[in-house]
Design an enzyme around this catalytic site. Sequence first.
Site, PDB file in Angstrom:
ATOM      1  N   LEU A 155      61.257  66.187  52.005  1.00  0.00           N
ATOM      2  CA  LEU A 155      62.696  66.498  52.005  1.00  0.00           C
ATOM      3  C   LEU A 155      63.383  65.976  53.256  1.00  0.00           C
ATOM      4  O   LEU A 155      62.770  65.833  54.310  1.00  0.00           O
ATOM      5  CB  LEU A 155      62.947  67.996  51.841  1.00  0.00           C
ATOM      6  CG  LEU A 155      62.558  68.977  52.955  1.00  0.00           C
ATOM      7  CD1 LEU A 155      63.523  68.968  54.117  1.00  0.00           C
ATOM      8  CD2 LEU A 155      62.481  70.377  52.384  1.00  0.00           C
ATOM      9  N   PHE A 254      68.015  52.734  55.062  1.00  0.00           N
ATOM     10  CA  PHE A 254      67.307  52.768  56.356  1.00  0.00           C
ATOM     11  C   PHE A 254      67.414  51.455  57.115  1.00  0.00           C
ATOM     12  O   PHE A 254      66.555  51.112  57.916  1.00  0.00           O
ATOM     13  CB  PHE A 254      65.856  53.234  56.190  1.00  0.00           C
ATOM     14  CG  PHE A 254      65.778  54.721  56.289  1.00  0.00           C
ATOM     15  CD1 PHE A 254      66.219  55.509  55.239  1.00  0.00           C
ATOM     16  CD2 PHE A 254      65.345  55.339  57.445  1.00  0.00           C
ATOM     17  CE1 PHE A 254      66.237  56.891  55.345  1.00  0.00           C
ATOM     18  CE2 PHE A 254      65.361  56.722  57.563  1.00  0.00           C
ATOM     19  CZ  PHE A 254      65.800  57.496  56.500  1.00  0.00           C
ATOM     20  N   GLY A 258      72.153  51.013  64.884  1.00  0.00           N
ATOM     21  CA  GLY A 258      72.909  51.868  65.795  1.00  0.00           C
ATOM     22  C   GLY A 258      72.015  52.528  66.814  1.00  0.00           C
ATOM     23  O   GLY A 258      71.149  51.896  67.419  1.00  0.00           O
ATOM     24  N   CYS A 265      61.057  65.050  63.183  1.00  0.00           N
ATOM     25  CA  CYS A 265      59.899  64.490  62.483  1.00  0.00           C
ATOM     26  C   CYS A 265      59.596  63.028  62.775  1.00  0.00           C
ATOM     27  O   CYS A 265      58.506  62.718  63.231  1.00  0.00           O
ATOM     28  CB  CYS A 265      60.043  64.728  60.996  1.00  0.00           C
ATOM     29  SG  CYS A 265      59.853  66.483  60.630  1.00  0.00           S
TER      30      CYS A 265
END
Length: 441
Positions: A155, A254, A258, A265
């Site tokens: 998640l 992804f 920046g 994580c």
Amino acid sequence: MRLTVIGTGYVGAVHAACMAEIGHEVLGLDVDEERVAVLAAGRPPFYEPGLSRMLQRAVTTGRLRFTTSSVEAARFADTHFVCVGTPQRPDSGAADLRHVEGVVDALAPGLRRAGHNGALVVGKSTVPVGTADRLAERLRAAGADADVAWNPEFLREGCAIQDTLRPERIVAGVHSARAEARLRAVYAPLLAAGTPFIATDTATAELVKVASNSFLATKVSFINAMAEICDVVGADVLTLAEAMGADSRIGPRFLAPGLGFGGSCLPKDIRAFAERAEEIGRGDSVAFLRQVDEINTRQRRRIVDLAQRLVGGTFEGRSVAVLGAAFKPGSDDVRDSPALAVAEEARRRGARVRVHDPEAVDNARAAHPALQYALDVAKACERADVVLHLTEWSQYQELDPAALATVVRNPAMVDARNTLDVQAWHSAGWQLCAPGRPRLG
Ligand code: NAD
Ligand code: UGA
């Protein structure tokens, strides 16, 4: 089914609420009494869209309860999900497994005389490969009758409920048909909706998790390395990312250049994987992860350096406004937040730093008390010499640059997340700089 969820942080609280939502009877266990009391009242201890209503529903119907007693948990169910933290050890990059070990040690006495179904301990925490087998051995040594499976959690904070109820895959590392059948039964409603179920051994399951996070981190650092090249040659990293991402073999996700990745994580998982690879004699196989990490932390320095140049070469006597404190939008989590790392570094170099965030100010203040905080953007930007856009909350994209130009001392903006409308800010008289886009400034 009856399930326990042990460790009710981000992963555990969401998992417990979602398991109750799909019809299970769930007991959440945590050692943190305050957290248990808050959850038992149906309130989430952190910001996660949709969780509050789901928790209230589950607690009100009685399908979800909370406790601090391992004895009660061992008695309550045969299936125990382990969701405790596996933070980075203070003395190295390795994972600190004391909480997962603590869980099995506390459960073991209650599992010595398990019911006829046999107990199944299901790890969801992110762990070094080999941990499931070590925990199974630990349980055996304590005389507990329990099987260990690994069911890694994928998640994302901010869309945790959707990711739990409609995951892209469920990975089940098991050593027995009984364990696989149990996990299939737990997730039956999700499987009926078409979620792929990948059954494998525990080592592969543990690896899927760290390999996935490592790949995501590598993608982010790859595009940020390209941004560094763009800065030198006058190229535009946003167009580069768009054109690369249009190749379906690469994909656009992804590849947002920046300030880089943070959170609880990705940073610690790539370090733990590199350490584990060293332990098993394969450090060279993932040596690139050290570079991924270095590129990532370098982005924070690059933004501070850029801001320092914009305020005339020194932060002494300068005011810096920071937009964003959470490690990403949609979350109030400030663990290893790139935004706060930048804010702290600017403060260390002499700036007066005022931070705004729509959700994370309380957590940020607790972790970084030396920074100043403002409850609205205009207050944060009052008489600022430079504004740093560090977490891309959607409300920052809707700011009125002309109005903000009237409150700052100098209309200079660093768009460290590359999401602001350059034309609009330029038209309102702002100097806008962004990493990998040298022609903007
Ligand atoms: P967290 O720090 O938010 O929560 C951990 C909880 O475990 C805390 O409430 C703590 O009090 C409790 N705990 C510690 N020891 C305990 C014990 N012996 N018995 C019962 N409770 C105990 O952690 P998190 O962010 O939920 O992450 C948990 C695990 O899941 C980690 O391994 C993490 O890498 C992994 N993970 C996290 C996410 C995420 O988005 N946060 C996503 C996927 C996987
Ligand atoms: C990440 C993974 O996406 C989840 O699948 C995984 O379960 C989780 O880690 C975990 O193991 O804890 P999360 O940390 O919630 O989820 O956040 P992400 O959305 O992955 O973002 C991580 C960081 O990368 C953020 O700081 C974000 O700003 C940054 N990022 C992301 C970029 O800098 N560029 C991008 O293109 C994407």
